[in-house]
Design a protein around this motif. Structure first.
Motif, short mmCIF file in Angstrom:
data_model
loop_
_atom_site.label_atom_id
_atom_site.label_comp_id
_atom_site.label_asym_id
_atom_site.label_seq_id
_atom_site.Cartn_x
_atom_site.Cartn_y
_atom_site.Cartn_z
N VAL A 1 -1.89 -6.51 -10.44
CA VAL A 1 -2.98 -7.49 -10.50
C VAL A 1 -4.04 -7.24 -9.44
N THR A 2 -3.70 -6.54 -8.34
CA THR A 2 -4.69 -6.23 -7.32
C THR A 2 -4.21 -5.07 -6.46
N THR A 3 -5.18 -4.28 -5.98
CA THR A 3 -4.91 -3.24 -4.99
C THR A 3 -5.94 -3.40 -3.87
N PHE A 4 -5.61 -2.90 -2.68
CA PHE A 4 -6.49 -3.08 -1.52
C PHE A 4 -6.02 -2.17 -0.40
N ASP A 5 -6.84 -2.06 0.64
CA ASP A 5 -6.47 -1.32 1.85
C ASP A 5 -6.48 -2.27 3.04
#
Length: 333
Positions: A261-265
């Motif tokens: 549902v989401t990816t990020f750094d």
């Protein structure tokens, strides 16, 4: 009369079992228009935090009078530490005023508390010996009078249990990023700051010796705007680390029911005597909002006491690492 929904503990959250350990009032005799300063100490005797955020209701009810036959009042509040953060055996201390309105009738009042969700749902607590009715728990009594009196503090302990945090996991493998002034030791498996050390003196400045992983909140807009935290059984968070001498970047992926549902750094970087935390490259699946990420017990370098840090989801924004008091500072985005 508004219907009150009573929910079983199993239906609220598997393993969430809240209790009140102690209450302290700065006075128990008060005049209309004055206020009582109340300090409540809660804990979670269960194995998991709540999967929802509950508020605390405080009802003052005249002894010997039927409810609805007089003007009633209360002092509800939202805990500074949300119930979705109440880990097993942690002490949650909340101080809030009980304001006595000018119209309050003279007499003796029960102080009834409990947990509830907006909409009327109440939550069982472990203090069955204090149960009054309708999942309300009597913790004290105060007297309202028009005659001025000297304040006398009141304190009552409901459970003699000594609460302490459970032993947390040890790091699997440490990696370091460093400048000439500081060294930061991080876990290779997840973005946990285990140690911040002054390289000139060797002094330990800060870290998270209990090894708390970041806590993530995601909103499912397709399902009545349901908010889910890392503790939710259907949520899975994985991390991939990329590190250099001064920088460590954790690429995070959040899955709900096996769907990404989401990816990020989440990036940690040392610059002189400063640790900079950046939250970047956020991508969200349609129908989901990444609301916030919380790093527990990460503080400004050189501060003496621990606090919490919340990183808002402004992609690419530098977030200062600074102390935020003893509670989590919520950020609305």
């Amino acid at each position: 009369m508004k219907a009150i929904i009573l929910l079983s503990a199993a239906a609220v959250a598997s393993g969430f079992n809240p209790a009140i350990l102690k209450v302290r009032l700065d006075r128990t005799v008060v005049q209309p228009g004055e206020r009582v300063c109340a300090t409540y100490t809660f804990t979670n005797l269960g194995s998991m935090p709540a999967t929802r955020r509950f508020a605390v209701f405080v009802h003052l009810r005249l002894v010997g009078k039927r409810e609805g036959t007089y003007k009633m009042f209360g002092a509800d509040f939202e805990p500074m530490v949300p119930t979705s953060h109440w880990r097993q055996n942690e002490l949650i201390v909340e101080t809030h005023p009980i304001r006595i309105p000018n119209y309050a009738a003279e007499g003796e009042y029960r102080v009834l508390i409990g947990l509830y969700e907006r909409g009327g749902m109440r939550v069982p607590m472990a203090n069955t010996d204090l149960l009054f009715e309708g999942l309300r728990y009597e913790i004290a009594r105060i007297r309202v009078t028009k005659r001025p009196t000297m304040p006398k503090p009141y304190e009552r302990v409901f459970m003699s249990r000594t609460c302490a945090l459970p032993v947390m996991k040890k790091p699997r493998k440490l990696i370091s990023i460093a400048s000439d002034e500081i060294e930061v030791q991080l876990d290779s498996s997840a973005p946990i700051v285990w140690l911040i050390r002054d390289r000139r003196t060797g002094e330990s400045l800060h870290g998270s010796p209990r090894g708390f992983e970041p806590e993530i909140e995601v909103c499912d807009k397709r399902n009545d705007w349901r908010y889910m935290w890392t503790f939710a059984p259907q949520m899975d968070v994985t991390w991939q680390l990329h590190a250099t001498e001064r920088k460590a970047t954790y690429s995070g992926q959040v899955k709900i029911d096996n769907t990404t549902v989401t990816t990020f750094d989440l990036r940690f970087e040392v610059d002189g005597a400063t640790l900079i935390v950046r939250f970047t490259n956020v991508r969200e699946r349609e129908g989901y909002d990444f609301m916030q990420i919380v790093l527990r017990e990460v503080c400004a370098v050189g501060e003496d006491s621990k606090g919490h840090l919340v990183i808002p989801t402004d992609s690419g924004r530098d977030v200062p690492v600074r102390k935020a008091g003893t509670q989590t500072r919520e950020v609305t985005v």
